[in-house]
Design a protein around this motif. Structure first.
Motif, PDB file in Angstrom:
ATOM      1  N   CYS A  52       0.638  -1.222   0.001  1.00 34.99           N
ATOM      2  CA  CYS A  52       0.312  -0.058  -0.059  1.00 34.99           C
ATOM      3  C   CYS A  52       0.836   1.534  -0.171  1.00 34.99           C
ATOM      4  O   CYS A  52       1.382   1.214   0.403  1.00 34.99           O
ATOM      5  CB  CYS A  52      -0.440   0.093   1.075  1.00 34.99           C
ATOM      6  N   CYS A  55       0.607   3.000   3.247  1.00 32.38           N
ATOM      7  CA  CYS A  55       0.730   2.978   4.976  1.00 32.38           C
ATOM      8  C   CYS A  55       1.531   1.802   4.829  1.00 32.38           C
ATOM      9  O   CYS A  55       2.783   1.631   5.965  1.00 32.38           O
ATOM     10  CB  CYS A  55      -0.200   1.897   5.837  1.00 32.38           C
ATOM     11  N   CYS A  79      -6.723  -0.697   1.229  1.00 29.43           N
ATOM     12  CA  CYS A  79      -6.424  -1.214   1.747  1.00 29.43           C
ATOM     13  C   CYS A  79      -6.708  -1.637   2.949  1.00 29.43           C
ATOM     14  O   CYS A  79      -7.404  -0.973   3.439  1.00 29.43           O
ATOM     15  CB  CYS A  79      -4.903   0.087   2.189  1.00 29.43           C
ATOM     16  N   ALA A  81      -5.523  -1.715   5.952  1.00 29.41           N
ATOM     17  CA  ALA A  81      -5.136  -1.596   6.880  1.00 29.41           C
ATOM     18  C   ALA A  81      -5.187  -0.460   7.101  1.00 29.41           C
ATOM     19  O   ALA A  81      -5.492   0.597   8.214  1.00 29.41           O
ATOM     20  CB  ALA A  81      -3.373  -2.018   6.966  1.00 29.41           C
ATOM     21  N   CYS A  82      -5.710   0.809   5.950  1.00 26.86           N
ATOM     22  CA  CYS A  82      -5.763   1.837   6.117  1.00 26.86           C
ATOM     23  C   CYS A  82      -6.983   2.470   5.595  1.00 26.86           C
ATOM     24  O   CYS A  82      -7.382   2.986   5.368  1.00 26.86           O
ATOM     25  CB  CYS A  82      -4.022   2.648   5.642  1.00 26.86           C
ATOM     26  N   TRP A  84      -7.072   3.027   2.415  1.00 28.36           N
ATOM     27  CA  TRP A  84      -6.657   3.679   0.543  1.00 28.36           C
ATOM     28  C   TRP A  84      -7.262   2.856  -0.449  1.00 28.36           C
ATOM     29  O   TRP A  84      -6.549   1.875   0.057  1.00 28.36           O
ATOM     30  CB  TRP A  84      -4.816   3.708   0.615  1.00 28.36           C
TER      31      TRP A  84
HETATM   32 ZN   LIG Z   1      -2.875   0.707   3.467  1.00 30.69          ZN
END
Ligand SMILES: [Zn+2]
Length: 94
Positions: A52, A55, A79, A81-82, A84
């Motif tokens: 990504c 992040c 993403c 995790a974030c 995005w």
């Molecule tokens: Zn990310």
């Protein structure tokens, strides 16, 4: 090129190479478990190199299940995790 497109392209290349490896092994012997596991292992290495841009989490990151980080071959447009958008080009990405 966006992380999303890189992932799709890498998948395509891996699939073609993977099928060639597996079929060539089937042609010479009935052993396909070992090349198949090797193929999964190698594809995970290549796919985890695509990260990504926001992040740095690999696009293969699937989120956490019971505190354990899960990785897989499934791609999400965002993403995990974030959040995005992985199909969005960065201005600095040439
Ligand atoms: Zn990310």
């Amino acid at each position: 090129m966006t992380a999303y497109k890189k992932f799709l392209l890498t998948w395509l290349v891996i699939m073609v190479i993977g099928f060639l490896i597996i079929f060539s092994f089937l042609y010479v012997s009935d052993q396909f478990v070992l090349p198949f596991l090797l193929f999964i292992f190698i594809s995970q290495i290549f796919l985890s190199k695509i990260i990504c841009p926001n992040c740095g989490a690999p696009v293969t990151y699937q989120g956490k299940i019971a505190g354990t980080r899960i990785y897989g071959g499934f791609l999400h447009r965002k993403c995990r995790a974030c959040e995005w958008d992985l199909n969005k080009d960065l201005s600095g990405d040439r």
